[in-house]
Enzyme design. Structure first.
Site, mmCIF file in Angstrom:
data_model
loop_
_atom_site.group_PDB
_atom_site.id
_atom_site.type_symbol
_atom_site.label_atom_id
_atom_site.label_comp_id
_atom_site.label_asym_id
_atom_site.label_seq_id
_atom_site.Cartn_x
_atom_site.Cartn_y
_atom_site.Cartn_z
ATOM 1 N N GLU A 1 -2.597 -7.250 7.153
ATOM 2 C CA GLU A 1 -1.480 -6.943 7.915
ATOM 3 C C GLU A 1 -1.558 -7.678 9.052
ATOM 4 O O GLU A 1 -2.694 -8.310 9.535
ATOM 5 C CB GLU A 1 -1.830 -5.154 8.266
ATOM 6 N N HIS B 1 0.703 -1.314 0.164
ATOM 7 C CA HIS B 1 0.018 -0.012 -0.045
ATOM 8 C C HIS B 1 0.959 1.198 -0.087
ATOM 9 O O HIS B 1 1.927 1.182 0.143
ATOM 10 C CB HIS B 1 -0.883 -0.095 1.255
#
Length: 294
Positions: free
Chosen positions: A111, A22
């Site tokens: 994550e 990201h």
């Protein structure tokens, strides 16, 4: 000789699997953001949005050979976190709708869980402890270890192969490219699982930069490799050892069926004490037990 069924299967393999981290998030800019905002809600910064937009252009150039190729399609997988979803929205601006055959939100590539709200001073101590314990096996209190992430990424890979085998409906003449928008640790663990890297090798890997991407591309023999698109210098910067880089080159260049025979399987890591010329019991022709006495 490759039979027709093998040829047909080869046509349907994605040409590339591209892993993207990201863009810059508020948490990357200021770790205090995690004390008041849940990790999954951390947004991109303005710079992160710009990074994602640029990454979309760069990835499209890779896939289309800077616009020279016309027969290609993409399919996206994205972590459910706000920063990855926003990254995909920006990347997606570079791809016409007709080029996209699917988008799937995938929780297993999220994550690493660090344990709910993160108190800055406490996390500093915890991360120092992780460095002493080992990054792969250390489990955050109320959270996960990298080994836990490995398990769920492994499960995702099984689903990915099922999608490749049966769910991607596209013209076999089109190059299919899978783009996975995820996080630094999850992406490194994905590579570790795919290429069968050891825990020790994982520990030396450097994290992806924000919106940096790695291209796994099919080599001549049908094996995916980082060395098809990336240079040796890049792989060195990522923390790959000479042995790992040699393995990537072998995957890229070995003819069909030659990978298993010619590429490293890290035998020296476990059998360096064994003489390669040693014969098995009973194989020595000079063994006195096998001699006849006249």
């Amino acid at each position: 000789m490759i039979n027709s069924s093998e040829t047909e299967q080869q046509k349907f393999l994605p040409k590339r699997i591209i892993l993207v981290r990201h863009g810059e998030s508020a948490g990357n800019l200021d770790g205090a953001a995690y004390t008041t905002t849940p990790d999954y809600k951390i947004p991109l910064t303005p710079d992160g949005i710009a990074q994602a937009n640029l990454a979309g252009t760069q990835i499209r150039d890779v896939i289309s050979d800077s616009g020279k190729l016309r027969n290609w399609k993409v399919c996206f997988y994205v972590s459910p976190y706000e920063r990855t979803r926003s990254t995909l929205r920006e990347i997606g601006k570079s791809f016409p709708r007709k080029r996209v055959i699917g988008v799937r939100e995938e929780c297993r590539i999220r994550e690493q869980d660090f344990g709910n709200f993160q108190i800055t001073e406490r996390m500093k101590i915890i991360k120092e402890t992780r460095e002493r314990f080992g990054r792969f096996f250390y489990r955050f209190p109320e959270g996960e270890s990298a080994a836990d992430v490995f398990d769920r990424v492994s499960s995702f890979l099984e689903s990915l192969w099922r999608d490749i085998d049966s769910r991607f409906q596209h013209d076999p003449a089109d190059d299919l490219n899978i783009i996975i928008v995820s996080h630094g640790l999850a992406a490194r663990v994905f590579l570790m699982k795919w290429f069968k890297w050891t825990v020790e090798q994982f520990e030396y890997l450097n994290n992806f930069n924000n919106c940096e991407f790695r291209v796994m591309q099919l080599g001549d023999g049908g094996e995916y490799s980082l060395a098809v698109h990336h240079s040796e210098e890049e792989m060195q910067q990522w923390g790959l050892s000479p042995e790992m880089i040699a393995d990537q080159k072998c995957r890229a260049n070995s003819p069909r069926g030659g990978f298993i025979e010619k590429c490293q399987w890290y035998l020296d890591g476990f059998f360096d004490h064994v003489d390669p010329d040693d014969s098995e019991d009973g194989e020595n022709e000079d063994n006195t037990d096998d001699k006849t006495v006249s």
